[in-house]
Write an enzyme that holds these catalytic residues in place. Structure first.
Site, PDB file in Angstrom:
ATOM      1  N   GLY A 106       0.848  -1.367  -0.061  1.00  0.00           N
ATOM      2  CA  GLY A 106       0.035   0.055  -0.098  1.00  0.00           C
ATOM      3  C   GLY A 106       0.808   1.350   0.011  1.00  0.00           C
ATOM      4  N   SER A 107       0.671   2.065   1.088  1.00  0.00           N
ATOM      5  CA  SER A 107       1.048   3.531   0.889  1.00  0.00           C
ATOM      6  C   SER A 107       2.392   3.753   1.004  1.00  0.00           C
ATOM      7  CB  SER A 107       0.227   4.345   1.979  1.00  0.00           C
ATOM      8  OG  SER A 107       0.757   5.546   2.150  1.00  0.00           O
ATOM      9  N   CYS A 108       2.816   4.920   0.530  1.00  0.00           N
ATOM     10  CA  CYS A 108       4.343   5.390   0.465  1.00  0.00           C
ATOM     11  C   CYS A 108       4.430   5.659   2.017  1.00  0.00           C
ATOM     12  CB  CYS A 108       4.416   6.479  -0.614  1.00  0.00           C
ATOM     13  SG  CYS A 108       4.290   6.007  -2.137  1.00  0.00           S
ATOM     14  N   THR A 109       3.445   5.883   3.006  1.00  0.00           N
ATOM     15  CA  THR A 109       3.656   6.232   4.093  1.00  0.00           C
ATOM     16  C   THR A 109       4.245   5.371   5.025  1.00  0.00           C
ATOM     17  OG1 THR A 109       1.795   7.967   3.864  1.00  0.00           O
ATOM     18  CG2 THR A 109       2.497   7.479   6.023  1.00  0.00           C
TER      19      THR A 109
END
Length: 827
Positions: A106-109
């Site tokens: 999922g996220s780049c975070t």
């Protein structure tokens, strides 16, 4: 280097017990760690495999899936959420374990989330990956580079004995594939045991979790070469019982290292040589070779401590990604400006401190409160840089009920990035909607975070950017360069898998063109006769929501797809040829959430696949292997519809029965703008309420959009008209960060209707039977634990007026239920 000496129980070398209970897995170290990799048995003084081993074949989202305050896996659908810790208590904690997983998800975070885990001392001792995951690596690299005194710990001397450091940073390593390395470096005593050198990385990774191993250690091996103390290789030792493997303190290495020094944490060693220009070399280590004094003087003006830090981080990532050079970029979009925890806030404050711009830029945030356009003043960034949505609405956080403990630090993070030179008038997850922020040339190299923006830039605009990890984005913006890997490289942009929807498209297109009666009941599923993009949503969302998890993760492994719809057969109907950009925006967001690839091609539509000759070349490169071809059919669409409208494990039959009984399903919230609304979507919404409609008192309508789009929509009168209808507008932030009441409905049984497939997303593991599927919640369902429904803008307005969803919308459209072969069926 002499061989490693393994000590075991007396019968282990000759009995089957050794082979059945111990596994040696070769590793390549991506990021060194500072947490213990073995523990000492007091009675013997030997190191033993007593660190808990957690293994999963399911990728884990560190952002939203793991609580950084407790290290608990909060995604209850993940297989590891039911894992047991060493004490045998039911626990889902990853702290102080050796965590084996294919990759993050999922996220780049995820890099932010891992940094927060590290600073909270809640990280695993080691993370062993099947695939290189540079996003996770960035979090560990930033911890080492920016917070080294805090996370690395120190080696203590006690009567001449060196004790291993007891820091906070996990080692990150990748399971070696048999083709990755020359196996001659492996110690003979291990290669004769259970090393399985002939196995590929996938087989080795599966073997870790196949025999009930629950104890583990990692042994670092010295690197061959001039400096034996540099460790690049390691061995994961997994055992079903710690009795089967103990490693003596003085038997681990027989090298130039001091006796009794079983663990070391040296710097990363190059895999392939990274070729740097003289200017890059000077920025990295101050070497002035091949530079004139005038050139050194000019470069020094831009060579502040913060630029040197950014260069060190970028070069480490480049080595992990096996890049041979750096690539210049022209624009940056920062995803790391969200407030995930104090780690991210401390990181950007440290950058500002090192840059020396704090006092100089104190006036750059003067107009922050009123939301006016803010141009950077004396930016130290190498390229124009925009900010992603942050964790609060700067001006209206109190009205929206966002708590001060979240809003104040979120605002501070944004201000710190602005001091570095980021544009304060951006704050959007859709920078491509504003001409100033968007790339202007085909093939332009960017460094963008935010998955939907990355996919849109690559696929729709023909620009080039990888999914950039949080923190790496601002480092790249500081020096204007990124590792030349991934979809910056021509060959990596070629598709490797085909999604063939030509028969489905032709059937649906014919029905739409010749049977107007179908339109009324299927508009809610993004399907009408006006735009091919709506058909794309119909045809592609079905596979892009439920089956993307299967098609891309199971079948193609996250490869770039080529989507065939046979659009060349509709040359006589121009509006079938090109979808509106809002359709591609929606699909990019859904695709970016489910697939790991940062790029898709649609034959006849996206720029790199618009010409027939290019499509033919792509198809030839993919070949005829049926494993790389997937036909999209009506069943895919049905699954997609059910996935978006019956989520979080709801029972299909019970829900449909309830709807049939009362024909009404109350909707508490209509959520619009994920990604942020475009000006054309504001125009469409305005036309839908222009007849003087009012929303129902029992439903709220909230829409998120960027400042620049909102300003233009306000100028055109759209905002006032929609506010009169009852729409509440939120700027600066987005739905991925609006997770709690009073914005989100209070009860977990309340329903939320959205026009965003990304926000309504959940996955069902369709490799299992339909009676026994695993729900993998993501975004809306996973982050808020509420029930979601999916529909078009028209349906969202209709439902907002009624306060409930009608049976026509709540049940699957008849055209989608039926298997039809003629054009004359009756609705």
């Amino acid at each position: 280097m002499t061989s490693m000496k393994i000590i075991s129980n007396d019968t282990a070398d000759t009995s089957d017990g050794w082979r059945n209970n111990v596994l040696f897995v070769p590793l390549e170290i991506l990021v060194p760690g500072s947490k213990p990799l073995m523990t000492t048995t007091p009675a013997t003084g030997r190191q033993s495999t007593s660190i808990p081993l957690l293994h999963t074949n399911t990728p884990l989202s560190f952002w939203g899936g793991v609580d950084p305050e407790t290290s608990q896996i909060v995604d209850t659908s993940h297989p590891l959420s039911a894992a047991k810790n060493l004490s045998g208590l039911n626990s889902s904690t990853i702290k102080d374990t050796i965590l084996c997983l294919p990759s993050g998800r999922g996220s780049c975070t995820a890099s932010q989330a891992l940094l927060q885990l590290i600073l909270n001392d809640n990280a695993p001792n080691a993370i062993v990956l099947k695939e290189t995951d540079s996003i996770l690596c960035v979090g560990a690299i930033v911890a080492r580079e920016v917070f080294q005194d805090e996370v690395l710990g120190k080696v203590e001397l006690n009567d001449g004995t060196i004790k291993p450091p007891n820091g906070k940073a996990p080692l990150i390593a990748k399971v070696l594939d048999r083709d990755d390395r020359d196996w001659a470096w492996m110690p003979p005593s291990l290669s004769k045991k259970n090393l399985h050198c002939a196995m590929d990385s996938s087989s080795l990774f599966s073997a870790i979790g196949s025999s009930g191993f629950n104890h583990s250690s990692i042994i670092l091996l010295p690197q061959k070469g001039e400096d034996d103390t540099l460790a690049r290789m390691a061995i994961l030792v997994a055992a079903s019982d710690e009795h089967y493997l103990q490693i003596g303190l003085n038997e681990i290495y027989s090298t130039n290292m001091s006796p009794g020094s079983p663990i070391s944490f040296p710097a990363v060693v190059d895999k392939n040589e990274l070729q740097l220009t003289p200017e890059e070399t000077y920025l990295l280590n101050g070497t002035t070779t091949k530079l004139s004094s005038l050139e050194v003087q000019e470069i020094s003006k831009k060579c502040t401590p913060v630029h040197k830090l950014a260069m060190r981080i970028i070069c480490q990532i480049a080595k992990i990604e096996n890049a041979t050079r750096l690539q210049e970029v022209t624009k940056a979009h920062i995803d790391g400006c969200t407030y995930v925890g104090e780690g991210g806030r401390r990181f950007v404050r440290r950058l500002v401190e090192l840059s020396g711009v704090d006092d100089k830029h104190s006036d750059s945030c003067e107009s922050f409160n009123d939301g006016s356009r803010i141009e950077p003043i004396n930016s130290i960034l190498a390229v124009p840089t925009t900010l992603n949505s942050i964790s609060t609405d700067i001006c209206n956080w109190e009205t929206l009920g966002i708590p001060a403990k979240t809003s104040h630090p979120a605002r501070d993070v944004a201000q710190q990035y602005m001091k570095l030179g980021c544009r304060g008038d951006s704050l959007t997850c859709a920078p491509y909607l504003v001409d100033d922020f968007s790339p202007t040339e085909f093939g332009e190299h960017l460094v963008w975070g935010e998955s939907n923006a990355v996919v849109y830039a690559n696929s729709v605009l023909g620009a080039r950017t990888n999914k950039t990890a949080d923190y790496m984005d601002i480092c790249a913006a500081l020096i204007g360069k990124v590792p030349f890997t991934g979809v910056y490289v021509d060959k990596e942009r070629l598709p490797q898998v085909v999604l063939d929807g030509r028969e489905l498209f032709q059937e649906c297109a014919t029905l739409v063109l010749y049977s107007k009666t179908i339109v009324a009941c299927c508009e809610c599923y993004y399907f009408n006769i006006c735009h091919v993009g709506n058909l794309l949503k119909c045809a592609i969302h079905g596979v892009g929501v439920t089956n993307t998890y299967h098609v891309f993760t199971k079948l193609s492994g996250g490869k770039v797809p080529l989507i065939l719809l046979g659009l060349e057969e509709h040359d006589g109907i121009e509006h079938w040829k090109y979808p509106i950009l809002d359709d591609l925006k929606s699909f990019s967001a859904a695709f970016g959430t489910t697939a790991s690839a940062p790029l898709f091609h649609i034959a006849g539509i996206t720029p790199e696949a618009r010409e027939h000759a290019n499509v033919e070349t792509m198809i030839q490169s993919i070949g005829s292997d049926e494993r790389n071809w997937r036909k999209i059919d009506l069943e895919d669409l049905r699954r997609g519809y059910e996935a978006l409208n019956l989520n979080c494990g709801e029972d299909n039959a019970d829900t449909q029965k309830s709807l049939l009984e009362d024909d009404k399903e109350p909707i508490k919230l209509v959520a619009l703008g994920n990604p942020h609304l475009s000006l054309s979507e504001c125009r469409e919404l305005n036309s839908l309420v222009s007849s003087g409609l009012k929303k129902h008192n029992n439903s709220r309508v909230i829409a998120t959009l960027g400042r620049r789009v909102r300003s233009e929509a306000d100028r055109l009168g759209y905002i006032s008209a929609l506010e009169k209808f009852g729409v509440e507008f939120v700027s600066d932030t987005c739905w991925c960060m609006l997770l709690d009441p009073p914005i989100i409905p209070l009860s977990k049984t309340d329903k939320i209707l959205t026009n965003s497939a990304k926000y309504a997303m959940w996955f069902a593991n369709i490799t299992l039977t339909t009676d026994n599927f695993a729900v993998l919640k993501h975004y809306g369902p996973g982050l808020t634990e509420r029930k979601y429904r999916f529909g078009g803008l028209r349906e969202c307005i209709d439902v907002a007026v009624l306060g409930y969803r009608r049976k026509t919308y709540s049940c699957m459209p008849i055209w989608l239920k039926r298997t039809y072969t003629t054009l004359s069926f009756v609705i």
